[in-house]
Design a protein around this motif. Structure first.
Motif, PDB file in Angstrom:
ATOM      1  N   VAL A 297       0.771  -0.959  -0.006  1.00 22.04           N
ATOM      2  CA  VAL A 297       0.121   0.043  -0.135  1.00 22.04           C
ATOM      3  C   VAL A 297       0.774   1.369  -0.152  1.00 22.04           C
ATOM      4  N   ALA A 298       1.916   1.063   0.892  1.00 26.93           N
ATOM      5  CA  ALA A 298       2.697   2.344   0.781  1.00 26.93           C
ATOM      6  C   ALA A 298       3.472   2.627  -0.733  1.00 26.93           C
ATOM      7  N   ALA A 299       3.736   1.544  -1.190  1.00 23.90           N
ATOM      8  CA  ALA A 299       4.405   1.606  -2.654  1.00 23.90           C
ATOM      9  C   ALA A 299       3.396   2.304  -3.613  1.00 23.90           C
ATOM     10  N   ALA A 300       2.264   1.879  -3.486  1.00 24.38           N
ATOM     11  CA  ALA A 300       1.391   2.165  -4.385  1.00 24.38           C
ATOM     12  C   ALA A 300       0.729   3.588  -4.166  1.00 24.38           C
ATOM     13  N   ARG A 301       0.671   3.906  -2.745  1.00 22.21           N
ATOM     14  CA  ARG A 301       0.259   5.396  -2.620  1.00 22.21           C
ATOM     15  C   ARG A 301       1.300   6.539  -2.847  1.00 22.21           C
ATOM     16  N   ALA A 302       2.622   5.889  -2.735  1.00 20.12           N
ATOM     17  CA  ALA A 302       3.568   6.791  -3.206  1.00 20.12           C
ATOM     18  C   ALA A 302       3.907   7.054  -4.721  1.00 20.12           C
TER      19      ALA A 302
ATOM     20  N   VAL B 169       7.915  15.351  14.841  1.00 18.44           N
ATOM     21  CA  VAL B 169       6.317  15.487  14.639  1.00 18.44           C
ATOM     22  C   VAL B 169       5.867  14.623  16.100  1.00 18.44           C
ATOM     23  N   ALA B 170       4.679  14.969  16.404  1.00 14.56           N
ATOM     24  CA  ALA B 170       3.810  14.235  17.502  1.00 14.56           C
ATOM     25  C   ALA B 170       3.459  12.683  16.976  1.00 14.56           C
ATOM     26  N   ALA B 171       4.198  11.900  17.698  1.00 10.00           N
ATOM     27  CA  ALA B 171       3.841  10.371  17.092  1.00 10.00           C
ATOM     28  C   ALA B 171       2.649   9.920  18.099  1.00 10.00           C
ATOM     29  N   VAL B 172       1.646   9.538  17.288  1.00  9.19           N
ATOM     30  CA  VAL B 172       0.436   8.737  18.095  1.00  9.19           C
ATOM     31  C   VAL B 172       0.440   7.152  17.815  1.00  9.19           C
ATOM     32  N   ASP B 173       1.204   6.686  16.738  1.00 12.81           N
ATOM     33  CA  ASP B 173       0.983   5.077  16.575  1.00 12.81           C
ATOM     34  C   ASP B 173       2.462   4.845  15.607  1.00 12.81           C
ATOM     35  N   THR B 174       3.514   4.069  16.051  1.00 15.30           N
ATOM     36  CA  THR B 174       4.813   3.857  15.225  1.00 15.30           C
ATOM     37  C   THR B 174       4.503   2.599  14.320  1.00 15.30           C
ATOM     38  N   THR B 175       3.401   1.887  14.454  1.00 12.02           N
ATOM     39  CA  THR B 175       3.473   0.717  14.033  1.00 12.02           C
ATOM     40  C   THR B 175       3.469   0.354  12.752  1.00 12.02           C
ATOM     41  N   GLY B 176       3.368   1.346  11.803  1.00 15.52           N
ATOM     42  CA  GLY B 176       3.538   1.159  10.300  1.00 15.52           C
ATOM     43  C   GLY B 176       4.599   1.996   9.666  1.00 15.52           C
ATOM     44  N   ALA B 177       5.329   2.831  10.567  1.00 17.93           N
ATOM     45  CA  ALA B 177       6.406   3.611  10.189  1.00 17.93           C
ATOM     46  C   ALA B 177       7.441   2.847   9.178  1.00 17.93           C
ATOM     47  N   GLY B 178       8.049   1.904   9.942  1.00 20.91           N
ATOM     48  CA  GLY B 178       9.138   1.211   9.161  1.00 20.91           C
ATOM     49  C   GLY B 178       8.431   0.522   7.793  1.00 20.91           C
TER      50      GLY B 178
ATOM     51  N   GLY C  67       8.173   0.734   1.502  1.00 20.71           N
ATOM     52  CA  GLY C  67       7.251   1.133   0.499  1.00 20.71           C
ATOM     53  C   GLY C  67       7.488   2.229  -0.228  1.00 20.71           C
ATOM     54  N   ALA C  68       7.645   3.235   0.510  1.00 21.94           N
ATOM     55  CA  ALA C  68       7.869   4.724  -0.223  1.00 21.94           C
ATOM     56  C   ALA C  68       9.358   4.782  -0.831  1.00 21.94           C
TER      57      ALA C  68
ATOM     58  N   SER D  10       3.273   8.881   8.666  1.00 24.15           N
ATOM     59  CA  SER D  10       2.569   7.684   9.081  1.00 24.15           C
ATOM     60  C   SER D  10       2.425   7.713  10.524  1.00 24.15           C
ATOM     61  N   VAL D  11       3.235   8.195  11.351  1.00 24.41           N
ATOM     62  CA  VAL D  11       3.096   8.189  12.891  1.00 24.41           C
ATOM     63  C   VAL D  11       2.372   8.901  13.441  1.00 24.41           C
ATOM     64  N   GLN D  12       1.510   9.878  12.618  1.00 26.21           N
ATOM     65  CA  GLN D  12       0.603  11.019  13.179  1.00 26.21           C
ATOM     66  C   GLN D  12      -0.621  10.465  13.215  1.00 26.21           C
ATOM     67  N   ALA D  13      -0.850   9.149  12.870  1.00 26.66           N
ATOM     68  CA  ALA D  13      -2.493   8.599  12.821  1.00 26.66           C
ATOM     69  C   ALA D  13      -2.393   7.078  13.305  1.00 26.66           C
ATOM     70  N   LEU D  14      -3.238   6.578  13.848  1.00 27.64           N
ATOM     71  CA  LEU D  14      -3.650   5.276  14.163  1.00 27.64           C
ATOM     72  C   LEU D  14      -3.961   4.193  13.006  1.00 27.64           C
ATOM     73  N   GLY D  15      -3.383   3.066  13.281  1.00 24.64           N
ATOM     74  CA  GLY D  15      -3.487   1.960  12.137  1.00 24.64           C
ATOM     75  C   GLY D  15      -2.240   2.111  10.920  1.00 24.64           C
ATOM     76  N   ALA D  16      -1.814   1.047  10.675  1.00 26.63           N
ATOM     77  CA  ALA D  16      -0.647   0.660   9.931  1.00 26.63           C
ATOM     78  C   ALA D  16      -1.267   1.256   8.575  1.00 26.63           C
ATOM     79  N   VAL D  17      -2.145   0.733   7.918  1.00 26.28           N
ATOM     80  CA  VAL D  17      -2.618   1.057   6.761  1.00 26.28           C
ATOM     81  C   VAL D  17      -3.419   2.532   6.615  1.00 26.28           C
ATOM     82  N   PRO D  18      -4.254   2.786   7.271  1.00 24.13           N
ATOM     83  CA  PRO D  18      -4.798   4.065   7.394  1.00 24.13           C
ATOM     84  C   PRO D  18      -4.163   5.154   7.443  1.00 24.13           C
ATOM     85  N   SER D  19      -2.829   5.023   8.026  1.00 24.81           N
ATOM     86  CA  SER D  19      -1.794   6.208   8.370  1.00 24.81           C
ATOM     87  C   SER D  19      -1.048   6.532   7.166  1.00 24.81           C
ATOM     88  N   ILE D  20      -0.950   5.432   6.387  1.00 28.37           N
ATOM     89  CA  ILE D  20       0.136   5.537   5.131  1.00 28.37           C
ATOM     90  C   ILE D  20      -0.202   6.735   4.155  1.00 28.37           C
ATOM     91  N   PRO D  21       0.628   7.677   3.874  1.00 29.38           N
ATOM     92  CA  PRO D  21       0.111   9.011   3.173  1.00 29.38           C
ATOM     93  C   PRO D  21       0.331   8.517   1.563  1.00 29.38           C
TER      94      PRO D  21
END
Length: 302
Positions: A52-57, A241-250, A255-256, A281-292
């Motif tokens: 998803v990260a690669a596609a959204r990028a 940034v103010a991190a909320v959830d780091t789950t999907g950051a790596g 992907g990007a 990505s760390v500024q929102a909850l959930g690995a996939v929902p947070s991917i920019p």
């Protein structure tokens, strides 16, 4: 590093899970029970996240993985389809779709347990899988599927002069032939020390850099360190940034980065692009929902 690859786009061979995420004040210790402040369900799995990260990028992206014939499998297939990802090589398994149980604490740190389920069926590449790997520009993999599959995919793509990337997570020893087929190895600090067999990050990173043409060590809020031809060649600082959830950051980073490389970006520029994506990505909850998406990443870089 392979150059003049005849292929295009990004192909990910990897895992797909449903993430069950619990918000907790702190990660519990052995034998301890805590009450969660929240619970939610998201699409996840390192392979799917990175896809998803690669596609959204902005990269044309194909996913080779497996999900079950169950509600979670349908949910993950819909997630991939929504991001216009090629799912023609997605396997449907008699096993249950993989699940990950994630605790996220008040400091946005996490602890994760994964039940692989259908991911164990990502084995024995098909003729169609091989054809895809022979025509891709970038292959990106992780270690949540059988290692033999990772080795086979790397060998096929390397022989076709694709750029072969491995995010070595979860960390364990890597066969010499797999390392020889890699162009880029991406690890965090913990993974670098485990695979590089040293408690000293600099020593471990140097060990890995001697084995793979390019190594990226992600450093969380500190950004990442870049290695090439056995030596550190630079660092990319992460925006504050103010991190909320780091789950999907790596996974967002990986992907990007793959998308940027497939688009012809230079090594350092691709890492800087990926670092900004991860910071978003760390500024929102959930690995996939947070991917920019790409537009948001470019805006953050401006």
């Amino acid at each position: 590093m392979n150059s003049s690859s005849p292929g295009s786009g990004v192909t990910i061979v990897g895992s797909a899970n449903i993430d069950i995420v619990y918000g907790v004040e702190r990660i519990p210790g052995p034998g301890e029970t805590l009450l969660a402040s929240s619970a939610a369900r998201y699409p996840g799995g390192k392979g799917l996240n990175q896809t998803v990260a690669a596609a959204r990028a902005g990269a044309p992206t194909t996913f080779i993985g497996a999900v079950g014939h169950d509600e979670f499998g349908e949910e993950l297939l819909a997630t991939l389809t929504d991001d216009q990802i090629d799912t023609s090589l997605l396997r449907r398994s008699t096993r249950a779709t993989g699940q990950a149980f994630i605790m996220v604490d008040a400091n946005a740190e996490n602890a994760i347990v994964v039940s692989p389920g259908a991911n164990a069926d990502v084995t024995a590449l098909t003729d169609s899988d091989r054809a895809c790997l022979q025509s891709t520009g970038v292959l990106l993999m992780q270690l949540e599927i059988p290692l033999d599959t990772v080795r086979e995919a790397a060998a096929v793509a390397h022989a076709a002069r694709a750029t072969v990337m491995l995010n070595a997570a979860p960390a364990h020893a890597l066969p010499a032939q797999l390392l020889a087929d890699l162009d880029v190895l991406i690890v965090n600090e913990h993974e670098a020390c485990l695979i590089g067999a040293s408690d000293d990050l600099a020593t471990a990173s140097a060990t890995l850099a001697a084995l793979v043409p390019r190594v990226i060590v992600t450093l969380g809020a500190a950004g990442c360190a870049l290695y090439e031809d056995g030596a550190e060649v630079g660092r990319v600082a992460a925006p504050r940034v103010a991190a909320v959830d780091t789950t999907g950051a790596g996974d967002t980073f990986c992907g990007a980065f793959a998308a940027a490389i497939s688009d012809g970006a230079a090594y350092g520029d691709a890492a800087e692009f990926a670092t900004h994506a991860a910071a978003l990505s760390v500024q929102a909850l959930g690995a996939v929902p947070s991917i920019p998406v790409r537009a948001a990443i470019e805006e953050a870089r401006a």
